[in-house]
Design an enzyme around this catalytic site. Sequence first.
Site, PDB file in Angstrom:
ATOM      1  N   CYS A 105      66.519  32.806  60.734  1.00  0.00           N
ATOM      2  CA  CYS A 105      67.762  33.327  60.167  1.00  0.00           C
ATOM      3  C   CYS A 105      68.097  32.674  58.827  1.00  0.00           C
ATOM      4  O   CYS A 105      69.092  33.008  58.205  1.00  0.00           O
ATOM      5  CB  CYS A 105      68.922  33.174  61.150  1.00  0.00           C
ATOM      6  SG  CYS A 105      69.345  31.459  61.472  1.00  0.00           S
ATOM      7  N   GLU A 138      66.758  23.622  62.720  1.00  0.00           N
ATOM      8  CA  GLU A 138      67.025  23.423  61.288  1.00  0.00           C
ATOM      9  C   GLU A 138      66.947  21.958  60.902  1.00  0.00           C
ATOM     10  O   GLU A 138      67.324  21.582  59.799  1.00  0.00           O
ATOM     11  CB  GLU A 138      68.358  24.056  60.870  1.00  0.00           C
ATOM     12  CG  GLU A 138      69.568  23.617  61.645  1.00  0.00           C
ATOM     13  CD  GLU A 138      70.849  24.322  61.194  1.00  0.00           C
ATOM     14  OE1 GLU A 138      70.854  24.972  60.147  1.00  0.00           O
ATOM     15  OE2 GLU A 138      71.858  24.186  61.910  1.00  0.00           O
ATOM     16  N   HIS A 192      76.066  27.739  50.272  1.00  0.00           N
ATOM     17  CA  HIS A 192      76.702  28.808  51.042  1.00  0.00           C
ATOM     18  C   HIS A 192      77.332  29.857  50.137  1.00  0.00           C
ATOM     19  O   HIS A 192      77.473  31.006  50.511  1.00  0.00           O
ATOM     20  CB  HIS A 192      77.706  28.229  52.033  1.00  0.00           C
ATOM     21  CG  HIS A 192      77.014  27.662  53.212  1.00  0.00           C
ATOM     22  ND1 HIS A 192      76.715  26.331  53.319  1.00  0.00           N
ATOM     23  CD2 HIS A 192      76.467  28.272  54.291  1.00  0.00           C
ATOM     24  CE1 HIS A 192      76.044  26.138  54.427  1.00  0.00           C
ATOM     25  NE2 HIS A 192      75.880  27.289  55.039  1.00  0.00           N
ATOM     26  N   ASP A 206      68.486  24.651  55.936  1.00  0.00           N
ATOM     27  CA  ASP A 206      68.647  23.236  56.258  1.00  0.00           C
ATOM     28  C   ASP A 206      67.311  22.584  56.589  1.00  0.00           C
ATOM     29  O   ASP A 206      67.099  21.412  56.286  1.00  0.00           O
ATOM     30  CB  ASP A 206      69.631  23.058  57.419  1.00  0.00           C
ATOM     31  CG  ASP A 206      71.067  23.099  56.918  1.00  0.00           C
ATOM     32  OD1 ASP A 206      71.331  22.488  55.865  1.00  0.00           O
ATOM     33  OD2 ASP A 206      71.907  23.760  57.551  1.00  0.00           O
TER      34      ASP A 206
END
Length: 548
Positions: free
Chosen positions: A506, A435, A192, A459
Amino acid sequence: MNTNMRKYQGTGIGEAVAFGKLRLFRRPDPKAEYLHIADTEGEKARFRQAKALALGQLQELGEHALQEAGRDSAAVFEAHQMILLDAEFDQSVVHAIDSRSANAEYAVRLTAEVFAAKFAAMNDPYMKARAADVWDVSLRLIRILSGTDSRPMPAGEKVILCADDFTPSEAASLNRENVLAFVTARGSAGSHTAILARSRNIPAVIGVGDEFLRNAGEGDEAVVDGSTGEVFINPHGEILKKLTDKQLTLTRKASLLRELKGRENVTLDGKKIDIYANIGSVRDVKDALANDAGGIGLFRSEFLYLERSDYPSEEEQFAAYRKVLEDMAGKKVIIRTLDIGADKQADYFRLKKEDNPALGLRAIRLCLLRPELFRIQLRALYRASVYGNLGILFPMITAVWELEKILAVCGQVKEELRQQEIPFSHQVELGIMIETPAAALISEKLAPLADFFSVGTNDLTQYTLACDRQNPDVAQFADPHHEAVLRLIEISAESARRHGIRIGICGELGADTSLTGTFLRMGIDELSVSPDSILKVRRTVRGIDLRE
Ligand code: PEP
Ligand code: MG
């Protein structure tokens, strides 16, 4: 100071080259052990200086919070200022310095222990909760005193910030106004922290290895090349010239891309797709709009929960969601519900330490197990929905019952609002993240229950290929182009098409222009990417002919 040129290699982020001085970020050690201090007057002056600095920081944070998320959020920082300005608090620290010949760090810690215990013993739950504020503000003071300020964000001259790694909440405090680039010894491209760098448009190199930190000196001249993942300390001669030229070329390329602003996202044979932006905070909307985002495809709402000492209230969340919806002026805004856990941690959640946090209590699992947390966020979202075109996205789905449960909770929240005569939009779309391999494989069953799918390739890659996205040692095995990952996306797209719902991507792969054609052929309707990738993807879409 070693002036030899040294080169390090990591994973690069961003199509930019940054030149500047290195600043090493030391993580705070708030132990504040006792030290005997002879000059107690000097120590008290040090305490007062730190207090003034802390007040300045809190003022700044308060103003920032006010802009970002409204009054409630800013009130936290006001409360912290009040503690610092409290005469009793001040006297207690001064007394500890005088009576024990103690260092200021220890005196602050002692005072914090006494004050926090007093609050914790109170019956009123509000007052009880103030113990955490006392600790928060005291830790701020201790960090300033010990030269280990908690904020990696440097003041003054813009620098290249280096650390072993940044936690997502540390990275969230970085922006282009205070850093030129950042370098981490550890971490990986799917973390992240890396994603934040991308969405903030900060060039970065991740995972250069620990040797870099041993050799890097405070103030060393350096160059970070986000496009190749190279970091040079003390570059000179040919290399310096090459990098300067490259910086110029990349800046020109960026301005050429800007010529694509205002153009449609349409293929040569006329298929239109949506290109949306991924954001992590209200402040990122500016970048999304500046880069022509057709909407927000992913607002990672968990960043509202990080960097703070208590849960954001319904009002604070409402203010933040409303602001994004208003700023996007009727364009689609997809807000993802809390995806905390794994690498995104906030102490006040008091999550247990897990052996495999990526496989643990994160995202929707946590929301389903803590219904109050979920309810507050959903209330804030539905209340904000009247200010724009909202979609709510649920992360980490693996089973049909989870989605059924979510829909039931949404129904209850809407009923509650109806009874309280609080307005909300009836057009809110509910979508799920694809995901996990499980979600892709049962997408046929999930599609009838959802308004849209959004594929989280970060993910999806991690879980399909059994590669921890945080672990640089397995980075070479975590190939998002792996046919298993692409096949799962294709399966999901087929299910979406059969049930007439939209599907977007996304995850970071959405910006990988070598796959744009593949995605369009699969029937992907929307790509949501970091703001600075929007025009690059637009250019690629405009060069594709689906008849070929
Ligand atoms: C993903 O997993 O691809 C995704 C978009 O979510 P996050 O990166 O926040 O886990
Ligand atoms: Mg994810």
